[in-house]
Design an enzyme around this catalytic site. Sequence first.
Site, PDB file in Angstrom:
ATOM      1  CB  CYS A 257       4.608  -5.532 -13.232  1.00 15.13           C
ATOM      2  SG  CYS A 257       4.004  -5.795 -11.549  1.00 15.13           S
TER       3      CYS A 257
ATOM      4  CD  GLU B 106      11.514  -8.839 -12.722  1.00 15.52           C
ATOM      5  OE1 GLU B 106      11.914  -8.441 -11.615  1.00 15.52           O
ATOM      6  OE2 GLU B 106      10.665  -9.745 -12.853  1.00 15.52           O
TER       7      GLU B 106
ATOM      8  CB  SER C  46       1.646 -14.747 -17.583  1.00 12.90           C
ATOM      9  OG  SER C  46       2.511 -15.853 -17.497  1.00 12.90           O
TER      10      SER C  46
ATOM     11  CG  HIS D 288       8.598  -9.576 -18.537  1.00 12.34           C
ATOM     12  ND1 HIS D 288       8.018  -9.796 -19.773  1.00 12.34           N
ATOM     13  CD2 HIS D 288       8.192 -10.581 -17.736  1.00 12.34           C
ATOM     14  CE1 HIS D 288       7.287 -10.902 -19.706  1.00 12.34           C
ATOM     15  NE2 HIS D 288       7.372 -11.397 -18.493  1.00 12.34           N
TER      16      HIS D 288
ATOM     17  CB  SER E 222       6.067 -18.465 -17.534  1.00 13.86           C
ATOM     18  OG  SER E 222       5.638 -18.149 -16.220  1.00 13.86           O
ATOM     19  CB  SER E 223      10.747 -16.694 -14.370  1.00 16.74           C
ATOM     20  OG  SER E 223      11.503 -16.923 -13.209  1.00 16.74           O
ATOM     21  CG  ASN E 224       4.983 -16.828 -12.482  1.00 15.94           C
ATOM     22  OD1 ASN E 224       4.017 -17.486 -12.129  1.00 15.94           O
ATOM     23  ND2 ASN E 224       4.970 -16.100 -13.584  1.00 15.94           N
TER      24      ASN E 224
ATOM     25  CB  THR F 289       9.151  -9.471  -9.285  1.00 17.48           C
ATOM     26  OG1 THR F 289       8.879  -9.745 -10.662  1.00 17.48           O
ATOM     27  CG2 THR F 289       9.619  -8.036  -9.123  1.00 17.48           C
TER      28      THR F 289
ATOM     29  CG  HIS G  46      13.484 -13.372 -16.784  1.00 22.07           C
ATOM     30  ND1 HIS G  46      12.804 -12.209 -16.538  1.00 22.07           N
ATOM     31  CD2 HIS G  46      12.540 -14.340 -16.847  1.00 22.07           C
ATOM     32  CE1 HIS G  46      11.494 -12.476 -16.444  1.00 22.07           C
ATOM     33  NE2 HIS G  46      11.325 -13.770 -16.631  1.00 22.07           N
TER      34      HIS G  46
END
Length: 333
Positions: A109, A139, A280, A87, A235-237, A177, A137
């Site tokens: 990343c 990131e 992930s 992140h 996990s955001s995504n 992202t 978060h």
Amino acid sequence: MGPMSATPGPQPRRKVLLAAPRGYCAGVDRAVIAVEKALEQYGAPVYVRHEIVHNKYVVKTLEKKGAIFVEETEEVPEGNIVIFSAHGVAPVVHDEAKRGKLATIDATCPLVTKVHKEAVRFANEDYDILLIGHEGHEEVIGTSGEAPEHIQLVDGPKDVAGVEVRDPDKVVWLSQTTLSVDETMETVDALQGRFPNLLSPPSDDICYATQNRQQAVKQMGAHADLVIVVGSRNSSNSKRLVEVALGAGATASYLVDYAEEIDEAWLEGVTTVGVTSGASVPEILVDGVLEWLAARGYEDVETITAAEESIAFSLPKELRRDLRAEAEAAVED
């Protein structure tokens, strides 16, 4: 339909729609391999600041191999190796590692690094930067740390009214992202309503993997009664995939870490189950869900492909040096 509908006809065939792409993206793959390689090369313990990726199973597996996860750099004893998670981290974290005489492996990343570089560039050009993302978060904390005096967080369309800038002609937006593409564009549209000269980042900040996984779920969600997203709560995504599934027309959607977390009651009246996983999530966890469903009559699996992914990132350059020796030398100095 009339009274005929009450007669039991042949039951509709139960099936699973499996989204592709799903699971590991190139950035996660690179970060997890970085920890495994560091353990092989330098031996345990190897410290990792924050969860390397937001997945319970991955973290537990790496802990068994000798990785130690810490919240803050200060918790790492000097002369050790610390890995920064996928992140990304703020510049002050690199400084803390230097002060603590730690060798570092940066597993950020590359797509997050790109956003960090954009933040630095626009701050140097004295822009006000509106960072679209979720408060707290990792990131967002890392990107904001690149230029804290220039960046303000916009956590969705609801925050737009409160945004204040110095010069409405020098404003740019960037984003975390792993957001939902649609919600981000909704926020951008609202920001453009207030700041007509708002500049967009040179390339899309939402990563290819996030977009592809959302696109696959959109296609699948429209045909599924229930969508199961494999992923962790932080996990955001993965959380966004649940929202996208519901938005695409799925009757219900749930996030689970493991097959055991699926509730049999979710299957009542369900003929078509959609399955996907966050960026992930290792495929073994998806296999577990497919086996669980097959045991309950959902054996027929059809793959819904939204994109082909061939992106791979090279490993962090630090893995090509003897970091253990460098860290010990730093302590002796």
